[in-house]
Design a protein around this motif. Structure first.
Motif, short mmCIF file in Angstrom:
data_model
loop_
_atom_site.label_atom_id
_atom_site.label_comp_id
_atom_site.label_asym_id
_atom_site.label_seq_id
_atom_site.Cartn_x
_atom_site.Cartn_y
_atom_site.Cartn_z
N LYS A 25 21.04 26.96 42.10
CA LYS A 25 21.02 26.09 43.27
C LYS A 25 21.40 26.91 44.50
N GLU A 26 21.25 26.27 45.65
CA GLU A 26 21.61 26.93 46.91
C GLU A 26 23.14 27.08 46.99
N GLY A 27 23.58 28.28 47.29
CA GLY A 27 25.02 28.51 47.36
C GLY A 27 25.35 29.64 48.31
N GLY A 28 26.26 30.49 47.88
CA GLY A 28 26.68 31.61 48.72
C GLY A 28 27.99 32.18 48.21
N VAL A 29 28.70 32.86 49.08
CA VAL A 29 29.95 33.50 48.67
C VAL A 29 31.16 32.77 49.25
N VAL A 30 32.27 32.95 48.56
CA VAL A 30 33.55 32.42 49.02
C VAL A 30 34.31 33.58 49.65
N VAL A 31 34.95 33.33 50.78
CA VAL A 31 35.70 34.43 51.39
C VAL A 31 36.95 34.74 50.58
N GLY A 32 37.26 36.02 50.50
CA GLY A 32 38.51 36.46 49.89
C GLY A 32 39.41 37.01 50.97
N GLY A 33 40.56 37.49 50.59
CA GLY A 33 41.48 38.06 51.56
C GLY A 33 42.68 37.18 51.79
N THR A 43 31.03 26.60 48.06
CA THR A 43 31.24 27.84 48.80
C THR A 43 32.51 27.82 49.65
N GLN A 44 33.07 26.63 49.87
CA GLN A 44 34.38 26.58 50.52
C GLN A 44 35.43 27.24 49.64
N GLY A 45 35.21 27.15 48.33
CA GLY A 45 36.14 27.75 47.38
C GLY A 45 37.09 26.73 46.79
N ALA A 46 37.53 27.01 45.58
CA ALA A 46 38.46 26.13 44.89
C ALA A 46 39.87 26.28 45.45
N VAL A 47 40.65 25.19 45.40
CA VAL A 47 42.06 25.24 45.77
C VAL A 47 42.88 24.54 44.69
N MET A 48 43.88 25.25 44.22
CA MET A 48 44.81 24.68 43.23
C MET A 48 46.13 25.43 43.32
N GLY A 49 47.19 24.76 42.96
CA GLY A 49 48.51 25.34 43.09
C GLY A 49 48.83 26.43 42.08
N VAL A 50 48.00 26.55 41.04
CA VAL A 50 48.26 27.56 40.00
C VAL A 50 47.15 28.60 39.96
N PHE A 51 46.58 28.90 41.11
CA PHE A 51 45.42 29.79 41.14
C PHE A 51 45.72 31.20 40.60
N PRO A 52 46.83 31.81 40.96
CA PRO A 52 47.09 33.16 40.41
C PRO A 52 47.09 33.18 38.88
N GLU A 53 47.72 32.17 38.28
CA GLU A 53 47.73 32.08 36.82
C GLU A 53 46.34 31.80 36.27
N ALA A 54 45.60 30.92 36.95
CA ALA A 54 44.25 30.58 36.50
C ALA A 54 43.34 31.80 36.51
N ARG A 55 43.46 32.63 37.51
CA ARG A 55 42.63 33.82 37.59
C ARG A 55 42.91 34.75 36.41
N GLN A 56 44.17 34.89 36.04
CA GLN A 56 44.53 35.72 34.89
C GLN A 56 43.95 35.16 33.60
N ILE A 57 43.98 33.83 33.47
CA ILE A 57 43.44 33.17 32.27
C ILE A 57 41.93 33.42 32.16
N VAL A 58 41.23 33.33 33.27
CA VAL A 58 39.78 33.58 33.27
C VAL A 58 39.50 35.04 32.90
#
Length: 463
Positions: free
Chosen positions: A325-333, A411-426
């Protein structure tokens, strides 16, 4: 007695005249060195901070080390030298994780900063902490024109239509490839692969003589980007934006398709698994051991310089399935938050510094000296950026990719309070699949369950 009253009247009139005269003064901001003159809208540091006898001191905690730290110091020195009402002191606080943990420890005291740089995945926590004054408050009071800034960068930091922080250092991932290896393999060096299918075919053609066609670091950020590029949300409830997220969606079709594609290339030995460290993959790319890799746009200048004299570097957009589908990138930083346990004068001083950072000249200098995106559109009109694009034309890929991104909750990007932990799990799930410990679907099912449980536990702590 009469002369005493007359003298008192004269003194009172003199005081009034001094106040009127000082109120008519205008603040002019001028940056030194590489950054040229800028004149922000009449500085409210002069009006709202009320000309203290001593300048308002703003403590800024940041996580920029090395050359980036030197660039930060230059910005601060330029701002401090441009006016006398606000003086910023930049204090390095270690990694993003270390800095945010120090902030948590300081929240019940006055020992914390006035302004703090927080990575994008800390956004939900910062909002839930109730420790910030949303930047939107200052934007509205100052009638600051947000349309001068990049919409697709601002979108990440907007929740419920409100801008909570000001973007500072911004990047996204792009494909880097070895043009010389493309030529040797009979591939068009000016036409990078853009889909999963094309990446797989190119990797096969490029894998020879002990070299791998590609290698992507096991980095959770890449998986988040692959979702957004397919226009697919990473979390429920509009990626945690229409309401607090309660469930991870990492095991949906987009996730399974991505991890299956990745694993098939590793299994066929056309893509090398070099682990979680992006630096290891980058070193292998610069050594000519792999032909394609993914990395941040902020690494572009270092990669191009590192390959100089060895091979030509090409860049392409983040790949996606051909039927996506139509999408794009999420900003990091990261972005800048103003803390609400400081005086109004300090908070206003922090806002004055933020405004200084957004002017086109400052943003142009920041882009050229760090590789991070300018957040101000007019920065691209500055000659130093034009000259930099001539020297590093590969950066145009990053600009085009950002501007072509379709704005939506994916493309706005996900927001959650446990994102650092979630990234490690992924990352663990990716590792399990690539090493054959689990099938892609099983690995992602387990990851989704674990992240969902952590989200639930976190949500119970938020009032």
């Amino acid at each position: 007695m009469k002369s005493l009253k007359t003298r008192s009247s004269i003194l009172a009139m003199t005081a009034i005249m001094v106040l009127l005269t000082s109120a008519c003064g205008k603040a002019e901001t001028t940056t030194s060195g590489s950054t040229t003159e800028s004149k922000p809208a009449t500085s409210t540091a002069a009006a709202d901070v009320k000309k203290p006898t001593e300048p308002v001191k703003v403590i800024w905690w940041h996580s920029m080390s090395g050359e980036l730290g030197k660039a930060v110091d230059k910005l601060v020195a330029d701002f401090n030298g441009s006016q006398k009402n606000v003086q910023v002191e930049a204090v390095f606080q270690g990694t993003y994780d270390e800095s945010i943990n120090k902030m948590k420890a300081s929240m019940d005291t006055k020992s914390g900063p006035s302004l703090i740089q927080v990575y994008e995945i800390g956004s939900r926590f910062m909002i839930d902490s109730k420790a910030i004054t949303p930047v939107q408050k200052f934007v509205d009071a100052d009638k600051f024109d947000l349309s001068q800034l990049e919409e697709n960068i601002l979108n990440y930091y907007k929740v419920d239509g409100k801008l909570n922080s000001m973007p500072f250092n911004t990047s996204n991932p792009i494909l880097y490839y070895n043009k010389d290896m493309f030529k040797a393999a009979g591939l068009d060096p000016e036409k990078p692969p853009t889909t999963y299918e094309e990446i797989a075919n190119a990797s096969k053609a490029l894998s020879k003589d002990g070299k791998s066609g590609s290698s992507f670091a096991i980095y959770g950020w890449f998986m988040e980007q692959f979702f957004a590029n397919q226009g697919v949300e990473f979390l429920n409830n509009g990626n945690g934006r229409t309401a607090a997220a309660t469930e991870a969606l990492v095991n949906n079709d987009a996730g399974v398709k991505t991890l299956t594609w990745w694993k098939e290339m590793v299994d066929s030995k056309t893509s090398a698994n070099l682990g979680r460290k992006t630096d290891d993959t980058k070193k292998a790319f610069l050594a000519g051991q792999i032909a394609m890799t993914l990395d941040s746009t902020a690494s572009l200048r270092g990669i191009v310089s590192g390959a100089e004299g060895k091979f030509q570097v090409g860049t392409g957009p983040l790949p996606k399935p051909s039927d996506a589908k139509e999408g794009g990138v999420v900003v990091g930083g990261a972005s800048l938050y103003i803390l609400n346990n400081k005086s109004e004068a300090e908070q206003q001083g922090a806002w004055e510094f933020i405004k200084f950072l957004t002017n086109p000249q400052t943003q142009a200098w920041w882009n050229v000296n760090t590789g991070y995106f300018p957040i101000t559109k007019k920065a691209y009109d500055e000659q130093i950026i034009k000259d930099n694009l001539t020297k590093y034309p590969q950066f145009q890929t990053a600009i085009d990719q950002l501007h072509k991104t379709k704005a939506n909750t994916a493309t706005q990007g996900a927001v959650m309070g446990v994102f650092p932990e979630a990234r490690q799990i992924v990352e663990t799930a990716i590792e399990e699949a690539l090493t054959g410990k689990k099938a892609p679907k099983e690995a992602l099912d387990n990851a989704a369950k674990s992240i969902t449980e952590k989200i639930g536990a976190y949500n119970k702590t938020v009032k």
